[in-house]
Design an enzyme around this catalytic site. Sequence first.
Site, short mmCIF file in Angstrom:
data_model
loop_
_atom_site.label_atom_id
_atom_site.label_comp_id
_atom_site.label_asym_id
_atom_site.label_seq_id
_atom_site.Cartn_x
_atom_site.Cartn_y
_atom_site.Cartn_z
N LYS A 38 68.16 77.80 117.57
CA LYS A 38 69.36 77.70 118.39
C LYS A 38 70.50 77.07 117.60
O LYS A 38 70.28 76.42 116.58
CB LYS A 38 69.08 76.88 119.64
CG LYS A 38 68.62 75.44 119.36
CD LYS A 38 68.25 74.73 120.65
CE LYS A 38 67.73 73.33 120.38
NZ LYS A 38 67.36 72.61 121.61
N TYR A 268 93.36 54.43 107.60
CA TYR A 268 94.05 54.06 108.84
C TYR A 268 93.69 52.66 109.31
O TYR A 268 92.53 52.23 109.22
CB TYR A 268 93.72 55.06 109.95
CG TYR A 268 94.25 56.45 109.73
CD1 TYR A 268 95.62 56.67 109.61
CD2 TYR A 268 93.40 57.53 109.64
CE1 TYR A 268 96.12 57.95 109.41
CE2 TYR A 268 93.88 58.81 109.45
CZ TYR A 268 95.25 59.03 109.33
OH TYR A 268 95.74 60.29 109.13
#
Length: 378
Positions: A38, A268
Site C-alpha cells: 500500500k 529560522y
Amino acid sequence: MSAATPLRRATVDLAAYRANLESLIARLDPVEILAIVKADAYSHGADVLVPEAVAAGIRWFGTVELAPALRLRRLGIGGDASFFAWQLSPSDDLGAAVDLAVDLGISTLDQLEAVADAARARAGVALVHLTIDTGLHREGCLPSDWPAFVTRAVALRDEGVVRLRGIFSHVSETSEADDQAAARVFERAVADAEALGATVEKRHMSSSSAALEHPERRFDMVRMGSNGLGIPVTEGVTAADRGLRPVLTLSASVVKVKRVAAGTGVSYDHTFRAPTDTTIALVPLGYADGVSRRAQGAVHVVVAGAPRPIVGRVAMDQFLVDMGDDPVEVGDEAVLFGPGDRGEMTIGEWADATGTIPEEVACRVGARVPRVYLGGRP
C-alpha cells in the site's frame, strides 16, 4: 558527488528486500505471506518491489485501495500473483476488479450486492474475502450482522457470481488480552460461516508483528508489510533481532559549507547559536522531503564519515549540520538513516528520536526525492 548522483536520494536495497522476504517465508512456512504494498509500497516504489517479491516467492499482494491493484494488474506487474484490496469506495470500478481478478475485502451487504451486480454485468465471478469486525471498528461486518451477511454470500456463491476466497480481520495490538479476545471472535465467526455453508480458501487476521510473535493467530495467511522492508514495529525489537535488514537509506549531498563565529544564530528563529567557532554544512532535505522538524537536536546525521547533529530549524527544503572543526566539502554525502553500517541511525532509531513509527518516516519521504534501486536481479 558525480554528475550521475542525484542531489537527494532514497536508496532501496532490493537484494535486502528479497532476502527479508525469503527469510520470512521460510520462518512462517506453510503459512502463506501476503505482502502489503500500500501507499506505493510505503513510498519505496511498488512497480519495482512487486517483481522482486515475486522472485522471492510471494504470490499475494495487498494494496488496500482498489485503484493501485487495478493499475498493477493492467501493467502486468506481478504476473499471475493475487492482488487484494479492501478499502472500497462507491466510485470504485468493481467491473474492472471482476475482469482483472482482483480480490476484494467486503464488509457490508451493500458492498456484497454491488460486487455481485458487477459480476453479473461482466458474466464473471467476483473474488471475495468476507470481513469480520473483531474489535478494531474500521472495516468489517459487526458480529450481530454476520449470519445474514454470510447467508447472502453463500447464496451469491451458489448463483455463481461470487467466489468465497477468504475470511479476514485485523487486531488492534492494544494488549495481549484485547488481541486474544479478537482472535476468539474471529474463530467463532469462521465456525459460524462454515456452519452456514461458507467454505473459504484463506483465513487471515495477523499483520507483521502479530504474525511473528503469535503462531496461533497465523491461520492460513498473514499480511506482511514493514517486516519485509526491514522495519519491525514491535517496541524494543530491532531489524537485527529478527534477522532482517532495513532496505531504505535516505541521503543527500552537502551543497554549501560556511564557517561561522561563536554566537552566530542559524536557520529560522535562531533556535541554535554556535557555542564556539564552527563549520556549518547545508543539506538539501527538509520537511517537504519527510525530515521532521522534530529532528533538530534529536538525531545525528553522518557527514564525511562522522556523526554530527542537526542544528537550527529544519526548513521545507534544507537543514544544517554542525560539523565543528571536522573537514567537510561540497558534494560530501550526508546519510540520515539506513541499515546502520556506517554509523548512521536506522529508520527505527530515527522514528524513535522524532516521536513516530518507522512506517511513517518511510511514507513521508517526498516525491521529489529520487528512488535509487540497488541489488536488483539481472
